[in-house]
Enzyme design. Sequence first.
Site, PDB file in Angstrom:
ATOM      1  N   LYS A 169      46.026 102.146  80.607  1.00  0.00           N
ATOM      2  CA  LYS A 169      46.421 102.805  79.183  1.00  0.00           C
ATOM      3  C   LYS A 169      45.117 102.941  78.327  1.00  0.00           C
ATOM      4  CE  LYS A 169      47.220 101.864  75.211  1.00  0.00           C
ATOM      5  NZ  LYS A 169      46.809 103.044  74.645  1.00  0.00           N
ATOM      6  N   GLU A 245      37.278  92.255  76.083  1.00  0.00           N
ATOM      7  CA  GLU A 245      35.849  92.419  75.373  1.00  0.00           C
ATOM      8  C   GLU A 245      36.082  93.077  73.880  1.00  0.00           C
ATOM      9  OE1 GLU A 245      33.255  92.217  76.930  1.00  0.00           O
ATOM     10  OE2 GLU A 245      33.836  91.824  79.012  1.00  0.00           O
ATOM     11  N   CYS A 279      30.194  98.516  70.445  1.00  0.00           N
ATOM     12  CA  CYS A 279      30.477  97.017  70.040  1.00  0.00           C
ATOM     13  C   CYS A 279      29.211  96.166  69.961  1.00  0.00           C
ATOM     14  CB  CYS A 279      31.587  96.437  71.036  1.00  0.00           C
ATOM     15  SG  CYS A 279      30.886  96.538  72.773  1.00  0.00           S
ATOM     16  N   GLU A 380      32.936  93.838  60.657  1.00  0.00           N
ATOM     17  CA  GLU A 380      32.395  94.957  61.855  1.00  0.00           C
ATOM     18  C   GLU A 380      32.267  96.071  61.087  1.00  0.00           C
ATOM     19  OE1 GLU A 380      34.638  95.668  65.508  1.00  0.00           O
ATOM     20  OE2 GLU A 380      32.783  95.738  66.535  1.00  0.00           O
TER      21      GLU A 380
HETATM   22  P1  NAD Z   1      41.842  98.979  69.100  1.00  0.00           P
HETATM   23  O1  NAD Z   1      42.011  97.653  69.429  1.00  0.00           O
HETATM   24  O2  NAD Z   1      42.563  99.675  67.830  1.00  0.00           O
HETATM   25  O3  NAD Z   1      42.396  99.689  70.321  1.00  0.00           O
HETATM   26  C1  NAD Z   1      41.923  99.309  71.506  1.00  0.00           C
HETATM   27  C2  NAD Z   1      43.033  99.822  72.606  1.00  0.00           C
HETATM   28  O4  NAD Z   1      44.185  98.895  72.160  1.00  0.00           O
HETATM   29  C3  NAD Z   1      43.674 101.148  72.612  1.00  0.00           C
HETATM   30  O5  NAD Z   1      43.818 101.458  73.801  1.00  0.00           O
HETATM   31  C4  NAD Z   1      44.865 101.024  71.646  1.00  0.00           C
HETATM   32  O6  NAD Z   1      45.784 102.062  72.116  1.00  0.00           O
HETATM   33  C5  NAD Z   1      45.324  99.772  71.968  1.00  0.00           C
HETATM   34  N1  NAD Z   1      46.148  99.030  71.232  1.00  0.00           N
HETATM   35  C6  NAD Z   1      46.260  99.223  69.585  1.00  0.00           C
HETATM   36  N2  NAD Z   1      46.912  98.464  69.166  1.00  0.00           N
HETATM   37  C7  NAD Z   1      47.767  97.753  70.019  1.00  0.00           C
HETATM   38  C8  NAD Z   1      48.744  96.793  70.420  1.00  0.00           C
HETATM   39  N3  NAD Z   1      49.236  96.248  69.145  1.00  0.00           N
HETATM   40  N4  NAD Z   1      49.081  96.473  71.608  1.00  0.00           N
HETATM   41  C9  NAD Z   1      48.445  96.924  72.597  1.00  0.00           C
HETATM   42  N5  NAD Z   1      47.524  97.754  72.441  1.00  0.00           N
HETATM   43  C10 NAD Z   1      47.143  98.193  71.448  1.00  0.00           C
HETATM   44  O7  NAD Z   1      40.189  99.337  69.172  1.00  0.00           O
HETATM   45  P2  NAD Z   1      39.328 100.611  68.921  1.00  0.00           P
HETATM   46  O8  NAD Z   1      39.414 101.000  67.586  1.00  0.00           O
HETATM   47  O9  NAD Z   1      39.959 101.502  69.767  1.00  0.00           O
HETATM   48  O10 NAD Z   1      38.040 100.136  69.388  1.00  0.00           O
HETATM   49  C11 NAD Z   1      37.193  99.829  68.469  1.00  0.00           C
HETATM   50  C12 NAD Z   1      36.947  98.331  68.932  1.00  0.00           C
HETATM   51  O11 NAD Z   1      36.445  97.902  70.430  1.00  0.00           O
HETATM   52  C13 NAD Z   1      35.606  97.588  68.136  1.00  0.00           C
HETATM   53  O12 NAD Z   1      36.166  96.404  67.510  1.00  0.00           O
HETATM   54  C14 NAD Z   1      34.844  97.459  69.415  1.00  0.00           C
HETATM   55  O13 NAD Z   1      33.769  96.479  68.787  1.00  0.00           O
HETATM   56  C15 NAD Z   1      35.533  97.034  70.210  1.00  0.00           C
HETATM   57  N6  NAD Z   1      34.769  97.350  71.606  1.00  0.00           N
HETATM   58  C16 NAD Z   1      34.499  96.156  72.527  1.00  0.00           C
HETATM   59  C17 NAD Z   1      33.770  96.503  73.570  1.00  0.00           C
HETATM   60  C18 NAD Z   1      33.265  95.122  74.435  1.00  0.00           C
HETATM   61  O14 NAD Z   1      32.996  95.438  75.688  1.00  0.00           O
HETATM   62  N7  NAD Z   1      33.355  94.136  73.954  1.00  0.00           N
HETATM   63  C19 NAD Z   1      33.525  97.504  74.128  1.00  0.00           C
HETATM   64  C20 NAD Z   1      33.867  98.644  73.331  1.00  0.00           C
HETATM   65  C21 NAD Z   1      34.731  98.710  72.201  1.00  0.00           C
END
Ligand code: NAD
Length: 477
Positions: A169, A245, A279, A380
């Site tokens: 997803k 991650e 990130c 962050e």
């Molecule tokens: P997010 O957590 O809002 O969303 C990530 C994914 O989770 C999306 O597909 C979203 O649809 C889904 N999602 C959202 N709420 C959910 C729920 N309640 N249950 C299940 N799935 C859900 O994050 P974002 O804003 O899309 O991404 C940014 C974040 O990702 C930042 O904190 C960044 O640091 C982190 N990130 C980490 C890495 C890593 O490798 N450590 C890499 C890229 C981004």
Amino acid sequence: MLFIDGKWEAANSGRTFASYNPATGEILGEAADAERADAARAVSAAEAAFPAWSKTTVYERSALLYEAWRLMTARRDELAQLMTAEQGKPLRMARNEVTYAADFLLWFAEEAKRSYGETIPSSRADQRFIVLRQPIGVAAAITPWNYPVSMLTRKIAPAVAAGCTIVLKPAEQTPLCAIEAFRVFEDAGFPPGVVNLVTTSDPLPVADELLGNPVVRKISFTGSTEVGKEIARRASDQLKRVSLELGGHAPFLVFADADPVHAAKGAALVKFLNTGQACICPNRIFVHRSVADPFLAELEARVAKLRPGNGATDGVTVGPLIDAAAMEKMQRQVADALAHGATVVTGGTRLSGDEFDGGYYFAPTVLSGVTADMTIYREETFGPIAPVIVFDDEEEVIAAANDTTYGLASYIYTRDVDRAFRVAEALDFGIIGINDINPTSAAVPFGGVKQSGLGREGGHEGLAEYQDTKVCGIALG
Ligand code: NAD
């Protein structure tokens, strides 16, 4: 369209949702809007495909991954253009991301063949132990928008290399990139049901299925720490294997013996990477007092040369933020920092005017005089703001760097090799760049400690995330 059981399908409801260009606000296209029943269909397809797929040889799986790598590499420019339009990063950066995404296909095509077991000596003369590594089963993956192709291959490649089938997803902001990435898997010839894509505008019902369905044995998530924790909590009901991650709050340490100009060049490059929406972007730049002036002067000069704008325009180096919420966060963090005594060296405001009014553009910003009582010191940022903090001694700065719940990336600039090892070993972070702003590769483990995550992606660790370990004790007659 959803990709389920080797076919492109509409969602059960027939509904679609729009994907927007963050540089202009224009609609780019539509994707199928899946609900829980669609996710259940995808899980069933992955379940049906698993027995035959898990019995293919590693050589067969490797050959398909090589083909996917070849196709993705050949389509690099088209994929990059779509990524720039849907996610906003400048075209050159988008091309780099496609190459990085393809690297995972190549790496796991190779690593699949090195999925070695072990033999272990027994204390009994008549006994032998062997350790087998086997695919976990059906895996599910949830990915973010900021790296909309490489975050997919970083999960799909090791999963299929290990012999798992998978349902993915993607983020609701970048479904079109996911669709094009899946065309690569389709055209490479993966059998129906091995890789499945479920796009949706609402992650919750799909996540309910992926977390609630006992057929799914593994969940791999990249995204925010807040959502990652929720996923870990929910996955614990069925003790699904979890890889997370999550967010970061990277410290960037510039010691007195570092070259401040070289360090400032590195800071400018990695801080504004992907408009700060990575990130591993530095969130707190600690500079030794003795080199603070030349460091800040160089950082300011380099930031002045950055060119914000639509990533599709030649020469643009910093794209838009992803949405209004990200803009609000930048404005809030800067206002809070100023209220607590920080100084704006450059930037600090939303950009406006013809080129900028269609999207969410924040000026590349440098703040000095940042202190521990400011929001930006703890939260962050995920945007183009570089907060600079002056320090006096090594122990103090190590303690400050570790004073965060996050533990993903960190950076050290020093010319003293003893200090480099001493500090690297003392930092509670999973990734450490030493005079290096790109300590990542498909060949090395990527991941965080503390609340930045669980497990590792890439390297040989990446494959193990999708494998169960089995021991066989054999009694000889
Ligand atoms: P997010 O957590 O809002 O969303 C990530 C994914 O989770 C999306 O597909 C979203 O649809 C889904 N999602 C959202 N709420 C959910 C729920 N309640 N249950 C299940 N799935 C859900 O994050 P974002 O804003 O899309 O991404 C940014 C974040 O990702 C930042 O904190 C960044 O640091 C982190 N990130 C980490 C890495 C890593 O490798 N450590 C890499 C890229 C981004």
